[in-house]
Design a protein around this motif. Structure first.
Motif, PDB file in Angstrom:
ATOM      1  N   GLU A  57      28.248 -20.321  64.984  1.00 29.91           N
ATOM      2  CA  GLU A  57      27.226 -20.953  65.812  1.00 29.91           C
ATOM      3  C   GLU A  57      27.825 -21.494  67.105  1.00 29.91           C
ATOM      4  OE1 GLU A  57      23.737 -22.665  63.023  1.00 29.91           O
ATOM      5  OE2 GLU A  57      25.595 -23.818  62.962  1.00 29.91           O
ATOM      6  N   SER A  58      27.055 -21.405  68.202  1.00 29.98           N
ATOM      7  CA  SER A  58      27.460 -21.996  69.475  1.00 29.98           C
ATOM      8  C   SER A  58      27.091 -23.471  69.457  1.00 29.98           C
ATOM      9  CB  SER A  58      26.767 -21.294  70.638  1.00 29.98           C
ATOM     10  OG  SER A  58      27.225 -19.974  70.752  1.00 29.98           O
ATOM     11  N   VAL A  59      28.065 -24.308  69.836  1.00 29.76           N
ATOM     12  CA  VAL A  59      27.862 -25.753  69.772  1.00 29.76           C
ATOM     13  C   VAL A  59      28.431 -26.450  70.994  1.00 29.76           C
ATOM     14  CG1 VAL A  59      27.824 -25.907  67.244  1.00 29.76           C
ATOM     15  CG2 VAL A  59      29.998 -26.080  68.452  1.00 29.76           C
ATOM     16  N   LYS A  60      27.968 -27.679  71.178  1.00 27.72           N
ATOM     17  CA  LYS A  60      28.556 -28.597  72.150  1.00 27.72           C
ATOM     18  C   LYS A  60      28.986 -29.821  71.352  1.00 27.72           C
ATOM     19  CE  LYS A  60      25.892 -30.837  75.034  1.00 27.72           C
ATOM     20  NZ  LYS A  60      25.092 -31.225  76.207  1.00 27.72           N
ATOM     21  N   VAL A  61      30.266 -30.194  71.463  1.00 30.00           N
ATOM     22  CA  VAL A  61      30.818 -31.303  70.698  1.00 30.00           C
ATOM     23  C   VAL A  61      31.236 -32.405  71.657  1.00 30.00           C
ATOM     24  CG1 VAL A  61      32.535 -31.990  68.986  1.00 30.00           C
ATOM     25  CG2 VAL A  61      31.705 -29.637  69.009  1.00 30.00           C
ATOM     26  N   ILE A  83      41.985 -35.194  68.618  1.00 29.61           N
ATOM     27  CA  ILE A  83      40.680 -35.017  69.251  1.00 29.61           C
ATOM     28  C   ILE A  83      39.653 -35.371  68.190  1.00 29.61           C
ATOM     29  CG2 ILE A  83      39.109 -33.399  70.350  1.00 29.61           C
ATOM     30  CD1 ILE A  83      41.612 -31.716  71.075  1.00 29.61           C
ATOM     31  N   GLN A  84      38.889 -36.436  68.452  1.00 31.29           N
ATOM     32  CA  GLN A  84      37.937 -36.916  67.469  1.00 31.29           C
ATOM     33  C   GLN A  84      36.516 -36.657  67.936  1.00 31.29           C
ATOM     34  OE1 GLN A  84      37.979 -41.095  66.197  1.00 31.29           O
ATOM     35  NE2 GLN A  84      39.725 -40.511  64.933  1.00 31.29           N
ATOM     36  N   GLY A  85      35.739 -35.960  67.112  1.00 34.47           N
ATOM     37  CA  GLY A  85      34.348 -35.685  67.428  1.00 34.47           C
ATOM     38  C   GLY A  85      33.455 -36.813  66.962  1.00 34.47           C
ATOM     39  N   TRP A  86      32.398 -37.073  67.733  1.00 38.46           N
ATOM     40  CA  TRP A  86      31.441 -38.107  67.318  1.00 38.46           C
ATOM     41  C   TRP A  86      29.991 -37.630  67.410  1.00 38.46           C
ATOM     42  CZ3 TRP A  86      28.325 -39.817  71.364  1.00 38.46           C
ATOM     43  CH2 TRP A  86      28.807 -39.590  72.653  1.00 38.46           C
ATOM     44  N   ARG A  87      29.779 -36.442  68.010  1.00 39.86           N
ATOM     45  CA  ARG A  87      28.449 -35.832  68.033  1.00 39.86           C
ATOM     46  C   ARG A  87      28.633 -34.329  68.159  1.00 39.86           C
ATOM     47  NH1 ARG A  87      24.614 -37.948  72.479  1.00 39.86           N
ATOM     48  NH2 ARG A  87      26.103 -36.910  73.820  1.00 39.86           N
ATOM     49  N   ILE A  88      27.721 -33.560  67.537  1.00 43.82           N
ATOM     50  CA  ILE A  88      27.762 -32.109  67.639  1.00 43.82           C
ATOM     51  C   ILE A  88      26.321 -31.627  67.678  1.00 43.82           C
ATOM     52  CG2 ILE A  88      28.029 -31.892  65.128  1.00 43.82           C
ATOM     53  CD1 ILE A  88      29.620 -29.267  65.672  1.00 43.82           C
ATOM     54  N   GLU A  89      26.051 -30.669  68.570  1.00 40.92           N
ATOM     55  CA  GLU A  89      24.702 -30.125  68.666  1.00 40.92           C
ATOM     56  C   GLU A  89      24.748 -28.622  68.894  1.00 40.92           C
ATOM     57  OE1 GLU A  89      22.732 -31.436  72.513  1.00 40.92           O
ATOM     58  OE2 GLU A  89      24.462 -32.792  72.448  1.00 40.92           O
ATOM     59  N   LYS A  90      23.733 -27.938  68.364  1.00 39.68           N
ATOM     60  CA  LYS A  90      23.643 -26.494  68.529  1.00 39.68           C
ATOM     61  C   LYS A  90      23.238 -26.179  69.956  1.00 39.68           C
ATOM     62  CE  LYS A  90      22.447 -25.704  63.752  1.00 39.68           C
ATOM     63  NZ  LYS A  90      21.512 -25.228  62.769  1.00 39.68           N
ATOM     64  N   LEU A  91      23.794 -25.097  70.481  1.00 43.91           N
ATOM     65  CA  LEU A  91      23.422 -24.628  71.809  1.00 43.91           C
ATOM     66  C   LEU A  91      22.468 -23.458  71.665  1.00 43.91           C
ATOM     67  CD1 LEU A  91      26.749 -24.651  73.854  1.00 43.91           C
ATOM     68  CD2 LEU A  91      24.834 -26.216  74.017  1.00 43.91           C
ATOM     69  N   THR A  92      21.458 -23.458  72.502  1.00 41.78           N
ATOM     70  CA  THR A  92      20.550 -22.318  72.562  1.00 41.78           C
ATOM     71  C   THR A  92      20.884 -21.540  73.822  1.00 41.78           C
ATOM     72  OG1 THR A  92      18.899 -23.559  73.797  1.00 41.78           O
ATOM     73  CG2 THR A  92      18.735 -23.616  71.388  1.00 41.78           C
ATOM     74  N   ALA A  93      20.307 -20.376  73.989  1.00 44.71           N
ATOM     75  CA  ALA A  93      20.573 -19.559  75.183  1.00 44.71           C
ATOM     76  C   ALA A  93      20.190 -20.312  76.440  1.00 44.71           C
ATOM     77  CB  ALA A  93      19.811 -18.246  75.096  1.00 44.71           C
ATOM     78  N   GLU A  94      19.151 -21.168  76.363  1.00 44.99           N
ATOM     79  CA  GLU A  94      18.701 -21.918  77.542  1.00 44.99           C
ATOM     80  C   GLU A  94      19.746 -22.913  78.020  1.00 44.99           C
ATOM     81  OE1 GLU A  94      15.062 -23.894  76.717  1.00 44.99           O
ATOM     82  OE2 GLU A  94      13.907 -22.048  76.614  1.00 44.99           O
ATOM     83  N   ASN A  95      20.252 -23.760  77.116  1.00 47.78           N
ATOM     84  CA  ASN A  95      21.167 -24.810  77.560  1.00 47.78           C
ATOM     85  C   ASN A  95      22.629 -24.400  77.495  1.00 47.78           C
ATOM     86  OD1 ASN A  95      21.673 -24.956  74.818  1.00 47.78           O
ATOM     87  ND2 ASN A  95      20.905 -27.038  74.575  1.00 47.78           N
ATOM     88  N   GLU A  96      22.913 -23.159  77.094  1.00 40.27           N
ATOM     89  CA  GLU A  96      24.289 -22.692  76.989  1.00 40.27           C
ATOM     90  C   GLU A  96      24.855 -22.271  78.337  1.00 40.27           C
ATOM     91  OE1 GLU A  96      26.807 -19.650  74.156  1.00 40.27           O
ATOM     92  OE2 GLU A  96      24.687 -19.958  73.802  1.00 40.27           O
ATOM     93  N   SER A  97      24.005 -21.799  79.242  1.00 40.06           N
ATOM     94  CA  SER A  97      24.488 -21.251  80.505  1.00 40.06           C
ATOM     95  C   SER A  97      25.106 -22.341  81.374  1.00 40.06           C
ATOM     96  CB  SER A  97      23.352 -20.555  81.258  1.00 40.06           C
ATOM     97  OG  SER A  97      22.303 -21.469  81.493  1.00 40.06           O
ATOM     98  N   ALA A  98      26.409 -22.289  81.500  1.00 36.63           N
ATOM     99  CA  ALA A  98      27.204 -23.163  82.367  1.00 36.63           C
ATOM    100  C   ALA A  98      27.063 -24.635  82.027  1.00 36.63           C
ATOM    101  CB  ALA A  98      26.829 -22.920  83.830  1.00 36.63           C
ATOM    102  N   GLY A  99      26.597 -24.950  80.849  1.00 36.65           N
ATOM    103  CA  GLY A  99      26.494 -26.345  80.458  1.00 36.65           C
ATOM    104  C   GLY A  99      25.460 -27.118  81.247  1.00 36.65           C
ATOM    105  N   MET A 100      24.574 -26.419  81.914  1.00 37.48           N
ATOM    106  CA  MET A 100      23.563 -27.065  82.745  1.00 37.48           C
ATOM    107  C   MET A 100      22.285 -27.285  81.941  1.00 37.48           C
ATOM    108  SD  MET A 100      24.840 -27.285  85.893  1.00 37.48           S
ATOM    109  CE  MET A 100      23.418 -27.335  86.948  1.00 37.48           C
ATOM    110  N   PRO A 101      21.599 -28.414  82.183  1.00 33.92           N
ATOM    111  CA  PRO A 101      20.309 -28.581  81.526  1.00 33.92           C
ATOM    112  C   PRO A 101      19.301 -27.605  82.114  1.00 33.92           C
ATOM    113  CG  PRO A 101      20.728 -30.384  83.056  1.00 33.92           C
ATOM    114  CD  PRO A 101      21.972 -29.528  83.014  1.00 33.92           C
TER     115      PRO A 101
END
Length: 125
Positions: A57-61, A83-101
């Motif tokens: 899965e594509s994610v943003k951590v 490196i400690q993670g504190w939040r993780i969310e799935k990326l969709t094709a919409e919000n995956e492009s260049a990390g831009m909203p």
């Protein structure tokens, strides 16, 4: 800080010591010219965040960099980073492009009806 990529591996939750310290590791592979395999640890109650995710899965951590100093029995000082993670969310094709909203559609904005070209604005251009 944030890291984006695909989940390569999710480890099981491990418990350490008599106080029940919990840790779970995930490896995220970045998607760039030279992909990096970044190991991120989730600790204590944050280990449960990984239950909703699968490998591939594509994610943003969201992460924090941690560092500590340790003096061994011989008196040598050692330094460790994690490196400690504190939040993780799935990326969709919409919000995956260049990390831009996503850009809102034009009809999401009200038109400027009372526009006066003579009015001063503070825009630098």
């Amino acid at each position: 800080m944030e890291i984006q990529g695909k989940i390569k591996m999710i480890d099981e939750t491990k418990t350490y010591g008599s106080n029940g310290f919990r840790k779970r590791e995930v490896v995220v592979t970045t998607e760039e010219q030279y992909p990096q395999h970044i190991m991120i640890e989730f600790v204590q109650d944050k280990t449960d965040l990984l239950n909703a995710f699968n490998e591939g899965e594509s994610v943003k951590v969201s992460i924090n960099l941690r560092g500590r100093e340790w003096v061994n029995p011989q008196g040598e000082t050692k330094y460790f980073n994690s490196i400690q993670g504190w939040r993780i969310e799935k990326l969709t094709a919409e919000n995956e492009s260049a990390g831009m909203p996503p850009i809102p559609p034009m009809d999401a904005f009200e038109p400027a009806n009372e526009l006066n070209e003579e009015d001063h604005d503070d825009l630098p251009f």
